[in-house]
Design a protein around this motif. Structure first.
Motif, PDB file in Angstrom:
ATOM      1  N   VAL A   1       0.840  -1.196   0.000  1.00 11.55           N
ATOM      2  CA  VAL A   1       0.000   0.000   0.000  1.00 11.55           C
ATOM      3  C   VAL A   1       0.873   1.243   0.000  1.00 11.55           C
ATOM      4  CG1 VAL A   1      -1.720   1.324   1.291  1.00 11.55           C
ATOM      5  CG2 VAL A   1      -1.873  -1.174   1.212  1.00 11.55           C
ATOM      6  N   ASP A   2       0.601   2.172  -0.901  1.00 12.68           N
ATOM      7  CA  ASP A   2       1.157   3.522  -0.861  1.00 12.68           C
ATOM      8  C   ASP A   2      -0.026   4.461  -0.653  1.00 12.68           C
ATOM      9  OD1 ASP A   2       3.731   2.650  -1.407  1.00 12.68           O
ATOM     10  OD2 ASP A   2       3.429   2.748  -3.567  1.00 12.68           O
ATOM     11  N   ALA A   3       0.035   5.242   0.416  1.00 12.05           N
ATOM     12  CA  ALA A   3      -1.129   6.085   0.704  1.00 12.05           C
ATOM     13  C   ALA A   3      -0.721   7.302   1.514  1.00 12.05           C
ATOM     14  CB  ALA A   3      -2.189   5.292   1.461  1.00 12.05           C
ATOM     15  N   THR A   4      -1.488   8.364   1.364  1.00 10.00           N
ATOM     16  CA  THR A   4      -1.332   9.568   2.183  1.00 10.00           C
ATOM     17  C   THR A   4      -2.671   9.870   2.835  1.00 10.00           C
ATOM     18  OG1 THR A   4       0.369  10.487   0.733  1.00 10.00           O
ATOM     19  CG2 THR A   4      -0.742  12.017   2.219  1.00 10.00           C
ATOM     20  N   LEU A   5      -2.632   9.980   4.172  1.00  7.69           N
ATOM     21  CA  LEU A   5      -3.847  10.282   4.920  1.00  7.69           C
ATOM     22  C   LEU A   5      -3.699  11.664   5.550  1.00  7.69           C
ATOM     23  CD1 LEU A   5      -6.510   9.479   6.450  1.00  7.69           C
ATOM     24  CD2 LEU A   5      -5.032   8.562   8.248  1.00  7.69           C
ATOM     25  N   LYS A   6      -4.644  12.533   5.284  1.00  8.35           N
ATOM     26  CA  LYS A   6      -4.647  13.858   5.900  1.00  8.35           C
ATOM     27  C   LYS A   6      -5.949  14.044   6.668  1.00  8.35           C
ATOM     28  CE  LYS A   6      -1.614  16.279   2.648  1.00  8.35           C
ATOM     29  NZ  LYS A   6      -1.450  17.467   1.778  1.00  8.35           N
ATOM     30  N   ALA A   7      -5.841  14.613   7.866  1.00 10.69           N
ATOM     31  CA  ALA A   7      -7.037  14.874   8.669  1.00 10.69           C
ATOM     32  C   ALA A   7      -6.873  16.211   9.373  1.00 10.69           C
ATOM     33  CB  ALA A   7      -7.237  13.763   9.695  1.00 10.69           C
ATOM     34  N   THR A   8      -7.945  16.978   9.404  1.00 10.13           N
ATOM     35  CA  THR A   8      -7.952  18.269  10.088  1.00 10.13           C
ATOM     36  C   THR A   8      -9.046  18.263  11.143  1.00 10.13           C
ATOM     37  OG1 THR A   8      -7.191  19.354   8.068  1.00 10.13           O
ATOM     38  CG2 THR A   8      -8.114  20.773   9.780  1.00 10.13           C
TER      39      THR A   8
ATOM     40  N   LEU B   1       6.765   4.468   7.056  1.00  6.90           N
ATOM     41  CA  LEU B   1       5.727   5.416   7.461  1.00  6.90           C
ATOM     42  C   LEU B   1       6.383   6.725   7.863  1.00  6.90           C
ATOM     43  CD1 LEU B   1       3.552   3.257   9.912  1.00  6.90           C
ATOM     44  CD2 LEU B   1       2.809   4.098   7.690  1.00  6.90           C
ATOM     45  N   SER B   2       5.696   7.825   7.603  1.00  5.86           N
ATOM     46  CA  SER B   2       6.079   9.101   8.217  1.00  5.86           C
ATOM     47  C   SER B   2       4.798   9.746   8.716  1.00  5.86           C
ATOM     48  CB  SER B   2       6.802  10.015   7.220  1.00  5.86           C
ATOM     49  OG  SER B   2       5.912  10.433   6.196  1.00  5.86           O
ATOM     50  N   ALA B   3       4.912  10.520   9.785  1.00  2.70           N
ATOM     51  CA  ALA B   3       3.709  11.116  10.375  1.00  2.70           C
ATOM     52  C   ALA B   3       4.031  12.467  10.980  1.00  2.70           C
ATOM     53  CB  ALA B   3       3.132  10.182  11.445  1.00  2.70           C
ATOM     54  N   LYS B   4       3.116  13.407  10.786  1.00  2.00           N
ATOM     55  CA  LYS B   4       3.153  14.693  11.470  1.00  2.00           C
ATOM     56  C   LYS B   4       1.790  14.884  12.125  1.00  2.00           C
ATOM     57  CE  LYS B   4       6.579  17.108   8.656  1.00  2.00           C
ATOM     58  NZ  LYS B   4       6.862  18.300   7.824  1.00  2.00           N
ATOM     59  N   ILE B   5       1.797  15.068  13.417  1.00  6.34           N
ATOM     60  CA  ILE B   5       0.558  15.168  14.182  1.00  6.34           C
ATOM     61  C   ILE B   5       0.633  16.399  15.074  1.00  6.34           C
ATOM     62  CG2 ILE B   5      -0.923  14.024  15.899  1.00  6.34           C
ATOM     63  CD1 ILE B   5       0.327  11.354  14.892  1.00  6.34           C
ATOM     64  N   SER B   6      -0.407  17.194  15.071  1.00  5.52           N
ATOM     65  CA  SER B   6      -0.439  18.352  15.971  1.00  5.52           C
ATOM     66  C   SER B   6      -1.815  18.457  16.602  1.00  5.52           C
ATOM     67  CB  SER B   6      -0.090  19.641  15.223  1.00  5.52           C
ATOM     68  OG  SER B   6      -1.018  19.882  14.186  1.00  5.52           O
ATOM     69  N   SER B   7      -1.830  19.000  17.809  1.00  6.85           N
ATOM     70  CA  SER B   7      -3.083  19.147  18.547  1.00  6.85           C
ATOM     71  C   SER B   7      -2.916  20.290  19.540  1.00  6.85           C
ATOM     72  CB  SER B   7      -3.415  17.848  19.282  1.00  6.85           C
ATOM     73  OG  SER B   7      -2.488  17.650  20.339  1.00  6.85           O
ATOM     74  N   GLN B   8      -3.902  20.440  20.374  1.00 11.53           N
ATOM     75  CA  GLN B   8      -3.870  21.505  21.373  1.00 11.53           C
ATOM     76  C   GLN B   8      -2.667  21.376  22.304  1.00 11.53           C
ATOM     77  OE1 GLN B   8      -7.354  21.377  23.818  1.00 11.53           O
ATOM     78  NE2 GLN B   8      -6.720  23.035  25.161  1.00 11.53           N
ATOM     79  N   PHE B   9      -2.278  20.142  22.628  1.00  6.66           N
ATOM     80  CA  PHE B   9      -1.238  19.918  23.635  1.00  6.66           C
ATOM     81  C   PHE B   9       0.075  19.388  23.066  1.00  6.66           C
ATOM     82  CE2 PHE B   9      -5.160  18.817  26.310  1.00  6.66           C
ATOM     83  CZ  PHE B   9      -5.319  20.131  26.726  1.00  6.66           C
ATOM     84  N   ASP B  10       0.082  18.910  21.820  1.00  5.48           N
ATOM     85  CA  ASP B  10       1.244  18.179  21.325  1.00  5.48           C
ATOM     86  C   ASP B  10       1.555  18.500  19.870  1.00  5.48           C
ATOM     87  OD1 ASP B  10       1.435  15.731  23.509  1.00  5.48           O
ATOM     88  OD2 ASP B  10      -0.630  16.316  23.086  1.00  5.48           O
ATOM     89  N   VAL B  11       2.846  18.407  19.533  1.00  8.08           N
ATOM     90  CA  VAL B  11       3.297  18.400  18.137  1.00  8.08           C
ATOM     91  C   VAL B  11       4.266  17.229  18.006  1.00  8.08           C
ATOM     92  CG1 VAL B  11       4.517  19.618  16.315  1.00  8.08           C
ATOM     93  CG2 VAL B  11       3.050  20.897  17.886  1.00  8.08           C
ATOM     94  N   ILE B  12       3.968  16.309  17.094  1.00 10.24           N
ATOM     95  CA  ILE B  12       4.793  15.110  16.920  1.00 10.24           C
ATOM     96  C   ILE B  12       5.235  15.033  15.464  1.00 10.24           C
ATOM     97  CG2 ILE B  12       4.844  12.581  17.053  1.00 10.24           C
ATOM     98  CD1 ILE B  12       2.525  12.835  19.132  1.00 10.24           C
ATOM     99  N   ASP B  13       6.541  14.802  15.267  1.00 12.18           N
ATOM    100  CA  ASP B  13       7.089  14.664  13.917  1.00 12.18           C
ATOM    101  C   ASP B  13       7.898  13.371  13.871  1.00 12.18           C
ATOM    102  OD1 ASP B  13       7.991  14.971  11.362  1.00 12.18           O
ATOM    103  OD2 ASP B  13       9.371  16.618  11.801  1.00 12.18           O
ATOM    104  N   ALA B  14       7.381  12.395  13.140  1.00 10.13           N
ATOM    105  CA  ALA B  14       8.060  11.106  12.985  1.00 10.13           C
ATOM    106  C   ALA B  14       8.396  10.939  11.506  1.00 10.13           C
ATOM    107  CB  ALA B  14       7.165   9.970  13.469  1.00 10.13           C
TER     108      ALA B  14
END
Length: 326
Positions: A15-22, A66-79
């Motif tokens: 699988v090659d895929a890009t998932l984006k969520a806001t 996999l690579s992931a960038k996640i941000s929220s009210q309390f956290d910013v994660i860059d993998a």
């Protein structure tokens, strides 16, 4: 042979895929993952995320990325570079995973206090910084195969005096209930086969006008993450006696006597506490660890040093015993 391998690969597509969520609801993640609301507690109500999967497959022996960038009210994660293969999720030091996060009560209670009890007393307006330098997480959840190395930086913090190290902090004469300034040096942790260890982890208190710190507590830890519940083999908190000369005017004469008789001895001796036991209780809350006084090894002192040193160390031990009983 090669034909069989090709057939297997064909049967298990990649699988090659890009998932984006806001503003994706954390409650939905918790419901799907069965994490009992912990995602929402740790990161906040809504998540922005971008996850990229490349050559991802469940086939044995395959290596997906996999690579992931996640941000929220309390956290910013860059993998930026995770790999999945041979039953493990891995990350390496060339592209470490980094995170900035708020020291919320949930994060402190569930994630940080089990590593060291001092975090139960910490508050900070600044976000903590987490760097995961290496990771091998077993996808079957067997923590006996879990390896990692990470660094946690919190910098200058406010410390209140209500946790299991309260009597040590009061010896430092910094234990005001409204909080006081302190600095936590970077915590460098290694996990090998589910055993988490660290040493020379320091908390500094008593800030001077020049910005230096008068006192320090030095920690080491040995925690079995694979035990059920997780178990602290030993979390040791030591106060160097040479530092402790700044505790109080009562103690100063004691330390001066030791230093005058044997400066090298004063540098080598520490007094503190040793904590051990199950980290969580049956309800998943941090358990009260067994607490023992950790005293200096006096054998060489008794053999080689004059009476003034013995008297001085006795005074230090008495002071700690009085604090411990309170």
């Amino acid at each position: 042979g090669a034909g069989a391998r090709a057939k297997d690969a064909k049967a298990t597509p990649t699988v090659d895929a890009t998932l984006k969520a806001t503003k994706f609801p954390a409650a939905t993640v918790d419901a799907l993952a069965g994490t009992k609301g912990s995602v929402g507690r740790y990161v906040g109500d809504a998540i922005d995320a971008e996850v990229v999967a490349t050559n991802f497959s469940t086939a044995p022996g395959s290596q997906g990325a996999l690579s992931a960038k996640i941000s929220s009210q309390f956290d910013v994660i860059d993998a930026p570079a995770l790999t999945v293969g041979d039953g493990f999720l891995r990350a390496g030091p060339d592209k470490p995973m980094r995170a900035n996060f708020t020291l919320s009560p949930e994060v402190r209670e569930q994630l940080l206090t089990p590593i060291n009890p001092v975090f139960s007393d910490v508050t900070s307006k600044e976000r903590a910084r987490f760097t995961l330098n290496s990771l091998a997480w077993p996808l079957d959840g067997d923590r006996r195969k879990f390896d990692a190395a990470f660094t946690l930086e919190t910098g200058e913090i406010q410390l209140t005096n209500g946790g299991p190290l309260a009597f040590l902090l009061s010896v430092l004469q910094a234990g005001r209930t409204e909080g006081f300034e302190a600095q936590i040096d970077p915590l460098r942790v290694t996990v090998s086969k589910g055993r988490l260890t660290y040493r020379d982890f320091s908390l500094r208190a008593g800030k001077t006008q020049t910005g230096a710190w008068r006192n320090s507590l030095v920690f080491s830890g040995d925690i079995d993450l694979a035990a059920t519940p997780m178990y602290a083999n030993e979390i040791r908190t030591a106060v160097p006696l040479s530092d402790a000369a700044n505790w109080s005017s009562d103690a100063r004469g004691v330390f001066e006597a030791i230093g005058a008789a044997s400066p090298e001895l004063l540098k080598s001796l520490t007094v503190g506490v040793k904590l051990s036991g199950p980290i969580f209780d049956a309800n998943g809350k941090p358990a009260k660890l067994k607490q023992e006084l950790a005293l200096p090894d006096l054998r060489e002192v008794l053999r080689d040093n004059p009476a003034a040193v013995i008297k001085g160390i006795g005074g230090v031990i008495d002071a700690f015993r009085k604090k411990d009983k309170k």
